[in-house]
Design a protein around this motif. Structure first.
Motif, PDB file in Angstrom:
ATOM      1  N   ALA A 109       0.822  -1.210   0.000  1.00 49.31           N
ATOM      2  CA  ALA A 109       0.000   0.000   0.000  1.00 49.31           C
ATOM      3  C   ALA A 109       0.858   1.263   0.000  1.00 49.31           C
ATOM      4  O   ALA A 109       0.363   2.354  -0.329  1.00 49.31           O
ATOM      5  CB  ALA A 109      -0.929   0.000   1.211  1.00 49.31           C
ATOM      6  N   VAL A 110       2.134   1.117   0.368  1.00 48.75           N
ATOM      7  CA  VAL A 110       3.020   2.285   0.366  1.00 48.75           C
ATOM      8  C   VAL A 110       3.235   2.803  -1.057  1.00 48.75           C
ATOM      9  O   VAL A 110       3.381   4.015  -1.277  1.00 48.75           O
ATOM     10  CB  VAL A 110       4.368   1.932   1.031  1.00 48.75           C
ATOM     11  N   ILE A 111       3.247   1.909  -2.031  1.00 53.51           N
ATOM     12  CA  ILE A 111       3.506   2.310  -3.427  1.00 53.51           C
ATOM     13  C   ILE A 111       2.417   3.247  -3.947  1.00 53.51           C
ATOM     14  O   ILE A 111       2.730   4.354  -4.430  1.00 53.51           O
ATOM     15  CB  ILE A 111       3.657   1.064  -4.314  1.00 53.51           C
ATOM     16  N   PRO A 112       1.135   2.876  -3.870  1.00 53.99           N
ATOM     17  CA  PRO A 112       0.112   3.849  -4.315  1.00 53.99           C
ATOM     18  C   PRO A 112       0.062   5.091  -3.440  1.00 53.99           C
ATOM     19  O   PRO A 112      -0.328   6.162  -3.930  1.00 53.99           O
ATOM     20  CB  PRO A 112      -1.199   3.054  -4.233  1.00 53.99           C
ATOM     21  N   GLY A 113       0.467   4.956  -2.164  1.00 56.35           N
ATOM     22  CA  GLY A 113       0.522   6.151  -1.319  1.00 56.35           C
ATOM     23  C   GLY A 113       1.533   7.161  -1.842  1.00 56.35           C
ATOM     24  O   GLY A 113       1.270   8.370  -1.864  1.00 56.35           O
ATOM     25  N   LEU A 114       2.702   6.669  -2.261  1.00 59.05           N
ATOM     26  CA  LEU A 114       3.709   7.564  -2.842  1.00 59.05           C
ATOM     27  C   LEU A 114       3.226   8.180  -4.154  1.00 59.05           C
ATOM     28  O   LEU A 114       3.474   9.361  -4.432  1.00 59.05           O
ATOM     29  CB  LEU A 114       5.012   6.794  -3.069  1.00 59.05           C
ATOM     30  N   PHE A 115       2.522   7.390  -4.945  1.00 61.23           N
ATOM     31  CA  PHE A 115       1.982   7.920  -6.204  1.00 61.23           C
ATOM     32  C   PHE A 115       0.949   9.014  -5.933  1.00 61.23           C
ATOM     33  O   PHE A 115       0.889  10.026  -6.660  1.00 61.23           O
ATOM     34  CB  PHE A 115       1.360   6.795  -7.032  1.00 61.23           C
ATOM     35  N   LEU A 116       0.121   8.832  -4.910  1.00 57.48           N
ATOM     36  CA  LEU A 116      -0.863   9.860  -4.564  1.00 57.48           C
ATOM     37  C   LEU A 116      -0.177  11.158  -4.129  1.00 57.48           C
ATOM     38  O   LEU A 116      -0.613  12.256  -4.506  1.00 57.48           O
ATOM     39  CB  LEU A 116      -1.771   9.345  -3.445  1.00 57.48           C
ATOM     40  N   ILE A 117       0.901  11.050  -3.347  1.00 56.33           N
ATOM     41  CA  ILE A 117       1.610  12.254  -2.899  1.00 56.33           C
ATOM     42  C   ILE A 117       2.254  12.968  -4.079  1.00 56.33           C
ATOM     43  O   ILE A 117       2.160  14.199  -4.208  1.00 56.33           O
ATOM     44  CB  ILE A 117       2.658  11.876  -1.836  1.00 56.33           C
ATOM     45  N   LEU A 118       2.907  12.211  -4.948  1.00 61.88           N
ATOM     46  CA  LEU A 118       3.550  12.833  -6.118  1.00 61.88           C
ATOM     47  C   LEU A 118       2.521  13.484  -7.037  1.00 61.88           C
ATOM     48  O   LEU A 118       2.745  14.590  -7.566  1.00 61.88           O
ATOM     49  CB  LEU A 118       4.362  11.791  -6.881  1.00 61.88           C
ATOM     50  N   SER A 119       1.400  12.826  -7.242  1.00 63.13           N
ATOM     51  CA  SER A 119       0.345  13.406  -8.076  1.00 63.13           C
ATOM     52  C   SER A 119      -0.215  14.677  -7.441  1.00 63.13           C
ATOM     53  O   SER A 119      -0.493  15.669  -8.139  1.00 63.13           O
ATOM     54  CB  SER A 119      -0.767  12.383  -8.292  1.00 63.13           C
ATOM     55  N   GLY A 120      -0.370  14.658  -6.106  1.00 66.82           N
ATOM     56  CA  GLY A 120      -0.832  15.860  -5.415  1.00 66.82           C
ATOM     57  C   GLY A 120       0.143  17.016  -5.554  1.00 66.82           C
ATOM     58  O   GLY A 120      -0.260  18.168  -5.744  1.00 66.82           O
ATOM     59  N   LEU A 121       1.446  16.719  -5.495  1.00 62.12           N
ATOM     60  CA  LEU A 121       2.452  17.779  -5.663  1.00 62.12           C
ATOM     61  C   LEU A 121       2.429  18.340  -7.081  1.00 62.12           C
ATOM     62  O   LEU A 121       2.627  19.550  -7.287  1.00 62.12           O
ATOM     63  CB  LEU A 121       3.843  17.228  -5.334  1.00 62.12           C
ATOM     64  N   LEU A 122       2.178  17.481  -8.059  1.00 62.73           N
ATOM     65  CA  LEU A 122       2.074  17.967  -9.433  1.00 62.73           C
ATOM     66  C   LEU A 122       0.877  18.900  -9.604  1.00 62.73           C
ATOM     67  O   LEU A 122       0.976  19.935 -10.286  1.00 62.73           O
ATOM     68  CB  LEU A 122       1.961  16.782 -10.400  1.00 62.73           C
ATOM     69  N   TYR A 123      -0.242  18.552  -8.994  1.00 63.10           N
ATOM     70  CA  TYR A 123      -1.412  19.433  -9.072  1.00 63.10           C
ATOM     71  C   TYR A 123      -1.179  20.727  -8.298  1.00 63.10           C
ATOM     72  O   TYR A 123      -1.723  21.779  -8.663  1.00 63.10           O
ATOM     73  CB  TYR A 123      -2.652  18.717  -8.551  1.00 63.10           C
ATOM     74  N   LEU A 124      -0.385  20.669  -7.244  1.00 64.93           N
ATOM     75  CA  LEU A 124      -0.039  21.898  -6.530  1.00 64.93           C
ATOM     76  C   LEU A 124       0.800  22.816  -7.420  1.00 64.93           C
ATOM     77  O   LEU A 124       0.609  24.042  -7.440  1.00 64.93           O
ATOM     78  CB  LEU A 124       0.713  21.546  -5.248  1.00 64.93           C
ATOM     79  N   GLY A 125       1.728  22.221  -8.181  1.00 62.73           N
ATOM     80  CA  GLY A 125       2.501  23.010  -9.138  1.00 62.73           C
ATOM     81  C   GLY A 125       1.649  23.548 -10.270  1.00 62.73           C
ATOM     82  O   GLY A 125       1.927  24.615 -10.822  1.00 62.73           O
ATOM     83  N   ARG A 126       0.604  22.820 -10.625  1.00 60.40           N
ATOM     84  CA  ARG A 126      -0.312  23.300 -11.674  1.00 60.40           C
ATOM     85  C   ARG A 126      -1.058  24.548 -11.224  1.00 60.40           C
ATOM     86  O   ARG A 126      -1.426  25.396 -12.049  1.00 60.40           O
ATOM     87  CB  ARG A 126      -1.295  22.188 -12.034  1.00 60.40           C
ATOM     88  N   THR A 127      -1.303  24.667  -9.923  1.00 51.34           N
ATOM     89  CA  THR A 127      -1.915  25.898  -9.405  1.00 51.34           C
ATOM     90  C   THR A 127      -1.004  27.096  -9.652  1.00 51.34           C
ATOM     91  O   THR A 127      -1.456  28.166 -10.077  1.00 51.34           O
ATOM     92  CB  THR A 127      -2.188  25.751  -7.902  1.00 51.34           C
ATOM     93  N   TYR A 128       0.293  26.900  -9.399  1.00 50.97           N
ATOM     94  CA  TYR A 128       1.256  27.969  -9.673  1.00 50.97           C
ATOM     95  C   TYR A 128       1.295  28.298 -11.163  1.00 50.97           C
ATOM     96  O   TYR A 128       1.377  29.470 -11.553  1.00 50.97           O
ATOM     97  CB  TYR A 128       2.642  27.546  -9.192  1.00 50.97           C
ATOM     98  N   LYS A 129       1.216  27.267 -12.007  1.00 54.97           N
ATOM     99  CA  LYS A 129       1.216  27.494 -13.456  1.00 54.97           C
ATOM    100  C   LYS A 129       0.012  28.313 -13.888  1.00 54.97           C
ATOM    101  O   LYS A 129       0.117  29.198 -14.751  1.00 54.97           O
ATOM    102  CB  LYS A 129       1.233  26.152 -14.185  1.00 54.97           C
ATOM    103  N   LYS A 130      -1.144  28.028 -13.295  1.00 52.79           N
ATOM    104  CA  LYS A 130      -2.354  28.759 -13.652  1.00 52.79           C
ATOM    105  C   LYS A 130      -2.224  30.236 -13.307  1.00 52.79           C
ATOM    106  O   LYS A 130      -2.541  31.112 -14.118  1.00 52.79           O
ATOM    107  CB  LYS A 130      -3.553  28.158 -12.925  1.00 52.79           C
TER     108      LYS A 130
END
Length: 200
Positions: A109-130
């Motif tokens: 379960a740690v593997i999808p947890g890491l993927f969720l965190i990385l995806s969340g960080l990418l969406y956080l960067g997308r806010t800055y891009k917007k």
């Protein structure tokens, strides 16, 4: 400072692809966990996979949404589309917490947890891009408006200035200037004319 314009150009595409990849990892690990390791965490991962898959497919479903304006369907869909960028980032990071609660018995379960965190960080960067794109667009529009609103300034040596100085004056000479010029011509004629001898 060198700006990585190419990175921001494909940033949204990379974020979408990584989000879909996160949903695939959640489905795979969830099914494997529920059948062999831990039923509880496996069911949680499957529910999260279903939720993440729906959120990642909203940008495709929005193209074919047929909800009319002012209807209940349209209001619900507006709320779904509102969950994006930093809001989706916070949601993904919160959903990943359960994946790290028992890493010994359910280490997968740690593997999808890491993927969720990385995806969340990418969406956080997308806010800055917007915000960055909106600021760039606003500054470009301000420059375009200022070009039309500012009065034209003519500098020495400009084509418009040369045309203005080359114009021929159409004013007629005054009567006094004409009389003085005529008198001057008569005096000059009297001085240069030969003297006529008097005949007796």
């Amino acid at each position: 400072m060198v700006q990585c314009t190419w990175m921001w150009t494909y940033y949204t595409l990379v974020t979408r692809i990584f989000g879909i990849l996160t949903a695939i990892v959640l489905w795979g690990v969830g099914v494997e966990t529920v059948t062999s390791i831990n039923v509880g965490i496996g069911l949680y991962l499957i529910l999260v996979a279903l939720f993440v898959s729906f959120l990642e497919a909203t940008f495709l479903l929005d193209k074919c949404a047929c909800c009319g304006e002012g209807t209940a369907c349209n209001r619900v869909w507006s709320v779904v589309m509102w969950i994006d960028n930093w809001k989706k980032a916070i949601l993904y990071i919160l959903l990943s917490i359960v994946c790290f609660l028992n890493p010994v018995s359910s280490w997968m379960a740690v593997i999808p947890g890491l993927f969720l965190i990385l995806s969340g960080l990418l969406y956080l960067g997308r806010t800055y891009k917007k915000h960055r794109d909106e600021k760039t667009k606003a500054s470009a529009q301000g420059e375009a408006y200022s070009r039309f609103e500012d009065p034209a300034e003519f500098t020495p040596g400009s084509p418009s200035d040369e045309i203005g100085t080359a114009q021929i004056s159409t004013e007629l000479p005054s009567e006094d200037a004409f009389e003085e010029e005529t008198e001057g011509d008569i005096d000059a004629t009297d001085e240069t004319a030969p003297a006529i001898p008097n005949r007796q």
